[in-house]
Design a protein around this motif. Structure first.
Motif, PDB file in Angstrom:
ATOM      1  N   ALA A   1       2.300 -23.031  38.545  1.00  0.00           N
ATOM      2  CA  ALA A   1       1.132 -23.299  37.706  1.00  0.00           C
ATOM      3  C   ALA A   1       1.515 -23.298  36.227  1.00  0.00           C
ATOM      4  O   ALA A   1       1.114 -24.192  35.469  1.00  0.00           O
ATOM      5  CB  ALA A   1       0.036 -22.268  37.975  1.00  0.00           C
ATOM      6  N   ALA A   2       2.298 -22.313  35.819  1.00  0.00           N
ATOM      7  CA  ALA A   2       2.711 -22.233  34.408  1.00  0.00           C
ATOM      8  C   ALA A   2       3.593 -23.410  34.031  1.00  0.00           C
ATOM      9  O   ALA A   2       3.437 -23.993  32.956  1.00  0.00           O
ATOM     10  CB  ALA A   2       3.426 -20.907  34.152  1.00  0.00           C
ATOM     11  N   ALA A   3       4.515 -23.784  34.910  1.00  0.00           N
ATOM     12  CA  ALA A   3       5.378 -24.936  34.634  1.00  0.00           C
ATOM     13  C   ALA A   3       4.544 -26.202  34.503  1.00  0.00           C
ATOM     14  O   ALA A   3       4.808 -27.045  33.641  1.00  0.00           O
ATOM     15  CB  ALA A   3       6.428 -25.088  35.738  1.00  0.00           C
ATOM     16  N   THR A   4       3.527 -26.318  35.338  1.00  0.00           N
ATOM     17  CA  THR A   4       2.638 -27.475  35.267  1.00  0.00           C
ATOM     18  C   THR A   4       1.875 -27.491  33.945  1.00  0.00           C
ATOM     19  O   THR A   4       1.809 -28.521  33.267  1.00  0.00           O
ATOM     20  CB  THR A   4       1.662 -27.477  36.454  1.00  0.00           C
ATOM     21  N   MET A   5       1.316 -26.349  33.569  1.00  0.00           N
ATOM     22  CA  MET A   5       0.535 -26.270  32.332  1.00  0.00           C
ATOM     23  C   MET A   5       1.407 -26.507  31.091  1.00  0.00           C
ATOM     24  O   MET A   5       0.945 -27.092  30.108  1.00  0.00           O
ATOM     25  CB  MET A   5      -0.163 -24.915  32.217  1.00  0.00           C
ATOM     26  N   LEU A   6       2.651 -26.054  31.142  1.00  0.00           N
ATOM     27  CA  LEU A   6       3.562 -26.228  30.006  1.00  0.00           C
ATOM     28  C   LEU A   6       4.305 -27.554  30.053  1.00  0.00           C
ATOM     29  O   LEU A   6       5.084 -27.860  29.161  1.00  0.00           O
ATOM     30  CB  LEU A   6       4.586 -25.085  29.964  1.00  0.00           C
ATOM     31  N   ASP A   7       4.052 -28.308  31.117  1.00  0.00           N
ATOM     32  CA  ASP A   7       4.722 -29.593  31.318  1.00  0.00           C
ATOM     33  C   ASP A   7       6.247 -29.430  31.332  1.00  0.00           C
ATOM     34  O   ASP A   7       6.978 -30.182  30.690  1.00  0.00           O
ATOM     35  CB  ASP A   7       4.285 -30.606  30.265  1.00  0.00           C
ATOM     36  N   ILE A   8       6.680 -28.413  32.080  1.00  0.00           N
ATOM     37  CA  ILE A   8       8.107 -28.163  32.272  1.00  0.00           C
ATOM     38  C   ILE A   8       8.468 -28.600  33.683  1.00  0.00           C
ATOM     39  O   ILE A   8       8.059 -27.956  34.659  1.00  0.00           O
ATOM     40  CB  ILE A   8       8.461 -26.675  32.075  1.00  0.00           C
TER      41      ILE A   8
ATOM     42  N   ASP B   1      15.649 -29.008  33.069  1.00  0.00           N
ATOM     43  CA  ASP B   1      16.275 -29.465  31.835  1.00  0.00           C
ATOM     44  C   ASP B   1      15.626 -28.829  30.611  1.00  0.00           C
ATOM     45  O   ASP B   1      16.042 -29.095  29.480  1.00  0.00           O
ATOM     46  CB  ASP B   1      16.180 -30.993  31.726  1.00  0.00           C
ATOM     47  N   ALA B   2      14.626 -27.983  30.825  1.00  0.00           N
ATOM     48  CA  ALA B   2      13.930 -27.340  29.713  1.00  0.00           C
ATOM     49  C   ALA B   2      14.881 -26.406  28.969  1.00  0.00           C
ATOM     50  O   ALA B   2      15.700 -25.716  29.590  1.00  0.00           O
ATOM     51  CB  ALA B   2      12.730 -26.551  30.228  1.00  0.00           C
ATOM     52  N   PRO B   3      14.784 -26.366  27.636  1.00  0.00           N
ATOM     53  CA  PRO B   3      15.646 -25.464  26.866  1.00  0.00           C
ATOM     54  C   PRO B   3      15.295 -23.994  27.126  1.00  0.00           C
ATOM     55  O   PRO B   3      14.220 -23.681  27.651  1.00  0.00           O
ATOM     56  CB  PRO B   3      15.369 -25.855  25.413  1.00  0.00           C
ATOM     57  N   LYS B   4      16.187 -23.119  26.729  1.00  0.00           N
ATOM     58  CA  LYS B   4      16.054 -21.683  27.001  1.00  0.00           C
ATOM     59  C   LYS B   4      14.742 -21.115  26.474  1.00  0.00           C
ATOM     60  O   LYS B   4      14.090 -20.308  27.151  1.00  0.00           O
ATOM     61  CB  LYS B   4      17.253 -20.941  26.382  1.00  0.00           C
ATOM     62  N   ASP B   5      14.324 -21.514  25.279  1.00  0.00           N
ATOM     63  CA  ASP B   5      13.084 -20.974  24.718  1.00  0.00           C
ATOM     64  C   ASP B   5      11.867 -21.357  25.564  1.00  0.00           C
ATOM     65  O   ASP B   5      10.934 -20.566  25.711  1.00  0.00           O
ATOM     66  CB  ASP B   5      12.898 -21.383  23.252  1.00  0.00           C
ATOM     67  N   ARG B   6      11.875 -22.543  26.166  1.00  0.00           N
ATOM     68  CA  ARG B   6      10.770 -22.966  27.036  1.00  0.00           C
ATOM     69  C   ARG B   6      10.824 -22.203  28.368  1.00  0.00           C
ATOM     70  O   ARG B   6       9.791 -21.854  28.929  1.00  0.00           O
ATOM     71  CB  ARG B   6      10.840 -24.473  27.287  1.00  0.00           C
ATOM     72  N   GLN B   7      12.025 -21.938  28.846  1.00  0.00           N
ATOM     73  CA  GLN B   7      12.178 -21.132  30.062  1.00  0.00           C
ATOM     74  C   GLN B   7      11.666 -19.708  29.821  1.00  0.00           C
ATOM     75  O   GLN B   7      11.014 -19.117  30.687  1.00  0.00           O
ATOM     76  CB  GLN B   7      13.635 -21.106  30.513  1.00  0.00           C
TER      77      GLN B   7
END
Length: 169
Positions: free
Chosen positions: A85-92, A133-139
């Motif tokens: 859900a969080a990945a979806t909301m953050l578009d990650i 492929d998301a950068p560390k800060d997004r992870q």
């Protein structure tokens, strides 16, 4: 599910709960029945019965589910859904994700061998193995949201008030 679809499903719920806090309360229920011939409990799961028994290291047969394992399974189920859900909301975009948990129990407490050894998990570790492929800060942001919104994680981390009763027929 894409971000817009997910938000559109949740938006009316969020609006309703903001306007009417009472409508946001949910009482979840679980029920189990003890077996007549074995030291087991048949738990109604909504998808069938799950029979829990004693872990083999406590004298069980190993034929039944261990409630400690079931607790960890509930944690990874909730954490996995929260991650998605969080990945979806953050578009990650997640190429793959595996959630796992492990916990340490000192069985001397469970078996009453030592009075000063507590019953229950001493430590639980929760792992997210993701490919993205998301950068560390997004992870990091993703992990923060999972920790913030995972109901089972919060329940285990912040013990709720308990009310335990024995109702005799």
């Amino acid at each position: 599910m894409d971000t817009n679809s997910f938000r559109s499903v949740q938006a009316p719920l969020r609006d309703r709960y903001k306007k009417d806090a009472k409508s946001a309360f949910l009482t979840l229920k679980a029920k189990g029945t003890l077996d007549d011939t074995t030291v087991t409990c048949k738990v109604e799961t909504g998808r069938g019965l799950a029979t829990a028994g004693i872990h083999p290291k406590c004298g069980g047969s190993g034929l039944y589910l261990c409630s400690g394992d079931m607790l960890l399974e509930a944690l990874i189920a909730c954490a996995g859904v929260s991650l998605k859900a969080a990945a979806t909301m953050l578009d990650i975009p997640l190429k793959s994700a595996v959630v796992s948990a492990e916990g340490d129990v000192d069985l001397r407490g469970t078996l009453g061998v030592e009075d000063d050894v507590p019953v229950g998990f001493k430590e639980i570790r929760l792992y997210f193995d993701i490919e993205t492929d998301a950068p560390k800060d997004r992870q990091d942001e993703l992990l923060q949201l999972v920790e913030r919104y995972c109901v089972v994680y919060h329940t285990l981390n912040n013990s709720p008030k308990f009310d335990v009763r024995m109702n005799a027929a």
